[in-house]
Enzyme design. Structure first.
Site, short mmCIF file in Angstrom:
data_model
loop_
_atom_site.label_atom_id
_atom_site.label_comp_id
_atom_site.label_asym_id
_atom_site.label_seq_id
_atom_site.Cartn_x
_atom_site.Cartn_y
_atom_site.Cartn_z
N LYS A 149 33.24 29.74 50.43
CA LYS A 149 33.67 30.99 49.80
C LYS A 149 33.98 31.99 50.89
O LYS A 149 33.33 31.99 51.95
CB LYS A 149 32.56 31.55 48.90
CG LYS A 149 32.83 32.96 48.38
CD LYS A 149 31.61 33.57 47.73
CE LYS A 149 31.86 35.02 47.34
NZ LYS A 149 30.69 35.64 46.71
N GLU A 151 25.63 48.06 44.09
CA GLU A 151 24.81 46.99 44.64
C GLU A 151 23.83 47.47 45.69
O GLU A 151 24.21 48.10 46.68
CB GLU A 151 25.73 45.92 45.25
CG GLU A 151 25.00 44.69 45.75
CD GLU A 151 25.95 43.61 46.21
OE1 GLU A 151 25.47 42.57 46.72
OE2 GLU A 151 27.17 43.79 46.09
N GLU A 187 30.09 30.88 42.03
CA GLU A 187 30.08 31.95 43.03
C GLU A 187 28.72 32.65 43.06
O GLU A 187 28.16 32.92 44.13
CB GLU A 187 31.19 32.95 42.73
CG GLU A 187 31.35 34.04 43.74
CD GLU A 187 32.49 35.00 43.39
OE1 GLU A 187 32.56 36.05 44.03
OE2 GLU A 187 33.27 34.71 42.46
N GLU A 193 41.72 41.85 39.52
CA GLU A 193 40.33 42.28 39.62
C GLU A 193 40.14 43.33 40.71
O GLU A 193 39.38 44.29 40.55
CB GLU A 193 39.44 41.06 39.89
CG GLU A 193 37.96 41.32 39.71
CD GLU A 193 37.14 40.05 39.76
OE1 GLU A 193 36.03 40.11 40.32
OE2 GLU A 193 37.60 39.01 39.24
N LYS A 222 38.65 47.60 41.00
CA LYS A 222 37.62 48.08 41.91
C LYS A 222 38.04 49.33 42.68
O LYS A 222 37.20 50.01 43.25
CB LYS A 222 37.21 46.96 42.85
CG LYS A 222 36.53 45.81 42.11
CD LYS A 222 36.21 44.64 43.02
CE LYS A 222 35.51 43.54 42.26
NZ LYS A 222 35.24 42.36 43.11
#
Length: 449
Positions: free
Chosen positions: A209, A259, A303, A436, A440
């Site tokens: 990834k 986060e 993921e 996506e 953001k």
């Protein structure tokens, strides 16, 4: 003001010998926005959704570092500053002195262009610190050096308290500057090529990834007021972190990340895996359907598993690790899969040791780390700077909390640069990933309109 800097690969940082004198006093509620607006840079703010809010202005002591040893260099220099402390709030959890700052994404970051004034690592002990918790609000004045004088600090505290108490409890946020134009530094066709490059490396076995990011340049109709933007972010995203690091009048780095990277409180460490995202629905039914699509997606679950497993492995050397139950984290315009992770430390470990072990998480870097870093260097066409890097605070005991600086941008004058990224895995579709990323940008972009 005492400043310590490092250069080269060693990262050695030394503060001149001195003592830290710190005085705190509880005050009534006050607008942090008004406090920041009343102070000249350097200024900063850091706020967690859990209740702690810090704001600072001026510099009592500063530590900057670069190179591979920058985490250790910052910790060692700060330990010297904390070695001799005369503080009336030292035993309390709220008003104690804290170094506040952050790191660049890469240790070889150069503070140039939009990132002028942002070294590879920079932490400040503010001259004046405003702290709010559920228990109250405090003003703190710090001084560091061989001539730091308790009586002078007491007088400075009297002046700081008087100026803070004169501020309004609420301050209008003013009118956003407006957006005149936007430019994507990575055009869509270039993005498609980048994703193809990454997925080819994944299929070849070099990667599992990689997180690829883009930048959006924004021309504003007028000058941006950074405290106003922070206040608008607070109202729109009350369940997110907020931060501002503004070393000069020219520009500041700010955002509202969802986060947490890590929180250390004594022997307890809290972190989380946050990976995969989808928009919000226009009705409760549509919203629930989108949330379920996150849970059911084989790609997103893969993921998320990569991120969870890697964080647990990185923390295993510090103590007993516990993986919590996966859930969907809902924000104003987006929702994510989230897995809480906790660790009970086996020994007395500084929060910066844990930050170093975790950064960059697979949610902002990739796996394996070295191959992901090489791909990011090869593929991305802009300088990440402090984007997606750790920003937070720590105290003399090694406690502290750090966020991951996503949903963020550099802004100043009549311009801004916003950043966003997405995790690329084997079966990533360039169009879906592109869509996506546009989501953001919105949290910060909308506060300029």
């Amino acid at each position: 003001m005492e400043r310590a800097e490092s250069g080269g690969a060693s990262g050695d940082v030394v503060l001149d010998a001195g003592r830290l004198v710190s005085r705190s006093r509880e005050v009534g509620d006050v607008s942090f926005q008004a406090f920041l607006a009343s102070r000249e840079p350097p200024r900063l703010q850091w706020a967690s959704p859990g209740g702690l809010e810090l704001a600072g202005a001026g510099v009592a002591a500063e530590v900057t570092a670069d190179g591979p040893e920058r985490f250790d260099a910052v910790r060692s220099a700060a330990a010297a500053a904390f070695a001799d402390v005369d503080a009336n709030g030292a035993s309390g959890k709220a008003p104690r002195p804290r170094f506040v700052g952050g790191f660049a994404f890469r240790d070889d970051h150069a503070p140039e262009g939009s990132w002028s004034g942002f070294p590879a690592a920079s932490f400040v002990l503010p001259e004046v610190q405003l702290t709010r918790t559920d228990d109250g609000t405090w003003v703190t004045v710090n001084a560091y050096g061989p001539d730091a004088d308790p009586e002078a600090v007491e007088r400075a505290l009297d002046d700081a308290v008087e100026s803070v108490q004169a501020l309004p409890k609420m301050r209008p946020v003013g009118t956003p500057p407006g957006v005149r134009a936007t430019r994507r530094t990575t055009p869509k066709d270039a993005w498609t090529t980048q994703v193809a490059d990454a997925t080819e490396r994944i299929r070849a076995g070099d990667l599992e990834k990689v997180v690829l990011a883009c930048a959006l340049e924004v021309d504003l109709d007028g000058p941006v007021d950074l405290p106003d933007v922070l206040e608008r972010l607070r109202r729109t995203y009350p369940n997110c972190y907020r931060f501002l690091v503004q070393p000069t009048e020219d520009a500041g780095f700010l955002g509202a990340p969802p986060e947490r990277l890590v929180k250390r409180d004594g022997r307890r460490v809290e972190t989380e895996a946050l990976a995969g995202s989808v928009g919000r629905g226009g009705t409760p039914e549509a919203d629930a359907e989108l949330a379920q699509s996150l849970v059911d997606s084989e790609k997103i679950q893969h993921e998320q598993r990569l991120v969870v497993d890697t964080i647990c492995e990185q923390l295993a050397g510090f103590g007993d690790v516990t993986e919590g139950e996966q859930r969907v984290r809902k924000l104003d315009n987006i929702q994510h899969l989230q897995t809480p992770i906790t660790t009970e430390l086996a020994s007395d470990v500084h929060v910066l040791d844990i930050v170093e072990a975790l950064h960059p998480t697979p949610a902002v870097g990739g796996l394996p780390p070295a191959a992901a870093a090489a791909t990011i260097r090869d593929v991305e066409t802009f300088e990440r700077g402090w984007y997606a890097a750790p920003i937070g605070w720590f105290d003399a005991t090694g406690d502290g909390e750090f966020l991951v600086a996503i949903r963020s941008g550099v802004a100043g004058g009549d311009g801004a640069t916003l950043f966003a990224g997405n995790g690329i895995v084997r079966d990533s579709d360039p169009q879906e990933e592109w869509d996506e990323i546009q989501l953001k940008y919105r949290p910060l972009l909308e506060e300029f309109r």
